[in-house]
Design a protein around this motif. Structure first.
Motif, PDB file in Angstrom:
ATOM      1  N   VAL A  31      46.320  31.830  35.650  1.00 23.71           N
ATOM      2  CA  VAL A  31      47.056  32.685  35.431  1.00 23.71           C
ATOM      3  C   VAL A  31      46.476  34.262  36.430  1.00 23.71           C
ATOM      4  CG1 VAL A  31      44.429  33.983  34.691  1.00 23.71           C
ATOM      5  CG2 VAL A  31      44.691  32.274  33.664  1.00 23.71           C
ATOM      6  N   LEU A  32      46.602  33.138  37.295  1.00 28.18           N
ATOM      7  CA  LEU A  32      46.642  34.697  38.896  1.00 28.18           C
ATOM      8  C   LEU A  32      48.297  34.783  38.815  1.00 28.18           C
ATOM      9  CD1 LEU A  32      44.152  33.150  41.343  1.00 28.18           C
ATOM     10  CD2 LEU A  32      43.959  34.938  38.955  1.00 28.18           C
ATOM     11  N   LYS A  33      49.156  34.084  38.623  1.00 28.81           N
ATOM     12  CA  LYS A  33      50.533  33.289  38.512  1.00 28.81           C
ATOM     13  C   LYS A  33      51.477  34.508  37.789  1.00 28.81           C
ATOM     14  CE  LYS A  33      51.017  29.787  42.126  1.00 28.81           C
ATOM     15  NZ  LYS A  33      52.246  28.777  42.248  1.00 28.81           N
ATOM     16  N   GLN A  34      50.918  34.349  36.562  1.00 32.41           N
ATOM     17  CA  GLN A  34      51.391  34.857  35.279  1.00 32.41           C
ATOM     18  C   GLN A  34      51.034  36.087  35.007  1.00 32.41           C
ATOM     19  OE1 GLN A  34      54.066  33.440  34.309  1.00 32.41           O
ATOM     20  NE2 GLN A  34      54.299  31.772  36.287  1.00 32.41           N
ATOM     21  N   THR A  35      49.537  36.497  35.171  1.00 37.98           N
ATOM     22  CA  THR A  35      49.073  37.809  34.618  1.00 37.98           C
ATOM     23  C   THR A  35      49.188  39.125  35.954  1.00 37.98           C
ATOM     24  OG1 THR A  35      46.837  37.382  34.464  1.00 37.98           O
ATOM     25  CG2 THR A  35      48.206  36.793  33.100  1.00 37.98           C
ATOM     26  N   ASP A  36      48.785  39.933  35.573  1.00 36.12           N
ATOM     27  CA  ASP A  36      48.304  41.030  36.856  1.00 36.12           C
ATOM     28  C   ASP A  36      46.497  40.978  37.569  1.00 36.12           C
ATOM     29  OD1 ASP A  36      50.644  42.080  37.175  1.00 36.12           O
ATOM     30  OD2 ASP A  36      49.831  42.961  35.717  1.00 36.12           O
ATOM     31  N   ILE A  37      46.248  39.984  36.787  1.00 35.99           N
ATOM     32  CA  ILE A  37      44.129  39.143  36.867  1.00 35.99           C
ATOM     33  C   ILE A  37      44.415  39.092  38.605  1.00 35.99           C
ATOM     34  CG2 ILE A  37      42.329  38.332  36.675  1.00 35.99           C
ATOM     35  CD1 ILE A  37      43.375  38.109  33.412  1.00 35.99           C
ATOM     36  N   THR A  38      43.164  39.832  39.118  1.00 32.58           N
ATOM     37  CA  THR A  38      42.887  39.383  39.975  1.00 32.58           C
ATOM     38  C   THR A  38      42.082  38.540  40.158  1.00 32.58           C
ATOM     39  OG1 THR A  38      40.463  40.755  40.349  1.00 32.58           O
ATOM     40  CG2 THR A  38      43.534  42.052  40.760  1.00 32.58           C
ATOM     41  N   GLU A  39      41.844  37.819  41.715  1.00 30.73           N
ATOM     42  CA  GLU A  39      41.246  36.438  41.872  1.00 30.73           C
ATOM     43  C   GLU A  39      39.502  37.309  41.558  1.00 30.73           C
ATOM     44  OE1 GLU A  39      40.473  32.820  45.236  1.00 30.73           O
ATOM     45  OE2 GLU A  39      41.973  33.886  45.048  1.00 30.73           O
ATOM     46  N   GLU A  40      39.306  38.595  42.332  1.00 33.67           N
ATOM     47  CA  GLU A  40      37.733  38.746  42.414  1.00 33.67           C
ATOM     48  C   GLU A  40      37.778  38.621  40.689  1.00 33.67           C
ATOM     49  OE1 GLU A  40      35.576  42.136  44.463  1.00 33.67           O
ATOM     50  OE2 GLU A  40      37.250  43.279  42.793  1.00 33.67           O
ATOM     51  N   PHE A  41      38.578  39.913  40.264  1.00 29.07           N
ATOM     52  CA  PHE A  41      37.977  39.832  38.869  1.00 29.07           C
ATOM     53  C   PHE A  41      37.737  38.331  38.173  1.00 29.07           C
ATOM     54  CE2 PHE A  41      38.920  40.602  33.696  1.00 29.07           C
ATOM     55  CZ  PHE A  41      37.992  41.422  33.979  1.00 29.07           C
ATOM     56  N   TYR A  42      39.131  37.627  37.938  1.00 25.07           N
ATOM     57  CA  TYR A  42      38.957  36.236  37.441  1.00 25.07           C
ATOM     58  C   TYR A  42      37.396  35.462  37.787  1.00 25.07           C
ATOM     59  CZ  TYR A  42      40.217  31.924  36.219  1.00 25.07           C
ATOM     60  OH  TYR A  42      40.474  30.369  35.464  1.00 25.07           O
ATOM     61  N   GLU A  43      37.230  35.669  38.980  1.00 26.41           N
ATOM     62  CA  GLU A  43      35.526  34.891  39.705  1.00 26.41           C
ATOM     63  C   GLU A  43      35.179  35.544  38.210  1.00 26.41           C
ATOM     64  OE1 GLU A  43      35.508  32.222  40.788  1.00 26.41           O
ATOM     65  OE2 GLU A  43      37.536  31.617  41.196  1.00 26.41           O
ATOM     66  N   THR A  44      34.938  36.212  38.094  1.00 33.92           N
ATOM     67  CA  THR A  44      33.676  37.302  36.753  1.00 33.92           C
ATOM     68  C   THR A  44      33.916  36.766  35.677  1.00 33.92           C
ATOM     69  OG1 THR A  44      35.198  39.291  36.212  1.00 33.92           O
ATOM     70  CG2 THR A  44      33.362  39.498  38.629  1.00 33.92           C
ATOM     71  N   ILE A  45      34.703  36.251  35.110  1.00 28.92           N
ATOM     72  CA  ILE A  45      35.073  35.974  34.218  1.00 28.92           C
ATOM     73  C   ILE A  45      34.961  34.491  33.394  1.00 28.92           C
ATOM     74  CG2 ILE A  45      35.723  38.313  33.188  1.00 28.92           C
ATOM     75  CD1 ILE A  45      38.546  36.571  32.994  1.00 28.92           C
ATOM     76  N   LYS A  46      35.592  33.921  34.203  1.00 28.59           N
ATOM     77  CA  LYS A  46      35.374  32.811  34.646  1.00 28.59           C
ATOM     78  C   LYS A  46      35.042  31.429  33.569  1.00 28.59           C
ATOM     79  CE  LYS A  46      34.504  30.256  38.620  1.00 28.59           C
ATOM     80  NZ  LYS A  46      34.858  29.326  40.015  1.00 28.59           N
ATOM     81  N   GLU A  47      33.789  32.254  33.503  1.00 27.62           N
ATOM     82  CA  GLU A  47      32.264  30.983  33.080  1.00 27.62           C
ATOM     83  C   GLU A  47      31.964  30.952  31.518  1.00 27.62           C
ATOM     84  OE1 GLU A  47      31.988  28.005  34.373  1.00 27.62           O
ATOM     85  OE2 GLU A  47      32.982  28.066  36.084  1.00 27.62           O
ATOM     86  N   LYS A  48      33.096  32.751  31.005  1.00 27.12           N
ATOM     87  CA  LYS A  48      31.979  33.077  30.156  1.00 27.12           C
ATOM     88  C   LYS A  48      33.466  33.542  29.166  1.00 27.12           C
ATOM     89  CE  LYS A  48      31.790  37.260  31.935  1.00 27.12           C
ATOM     90  NZ  LYS A  48      30.805  38.657  32.473  1.00 27.12           N
TER      91      LYS A  48
END
Length: 75
Positions: A31-48
């Motif tokens: 996800v982090l390599k193929q999109t513009d989603i930041t690691e910080e944002f990913y961490e906020t949404i990964k569990e839901k």
């Protein structure tokens, strides 16, 4: 989110947990390599369950390249 169950031993459950931890890491890396989603944002949404509302958000996050609004755009 899938469902997993373990039977017969704690060792088997540990193996299953290792597998899912590895799978989660691979998904995050993809996800982090193929999109513009930041690691910080990913961490906020990964569990839901996360839903993108409207085409602008998908494009902004680099998940969607473009939105086709008419079949004529494909022809």
């Amino acid at each position: 989110d899938g469902e997993a169950s373990a039977s017969s031993s704690g060792s088997k459950m540990k193996d299953i947990m290792k597998f899912y931890e590895s799978l989660d890491a691979r998904i995050k890396d993809f996800v982090l390599k193929q999109t513009d989603i930041t690691e910080e944002f990913y961490e906020t949404i990964k569990e839901k369950e996360y839903y993108m509302y409207g085409s602008d958000e998908g494009i902004e996050l680099g998940v969607v390249d473009e939105v086709i609004t008419s079949l004529g755009e494909l022809l």
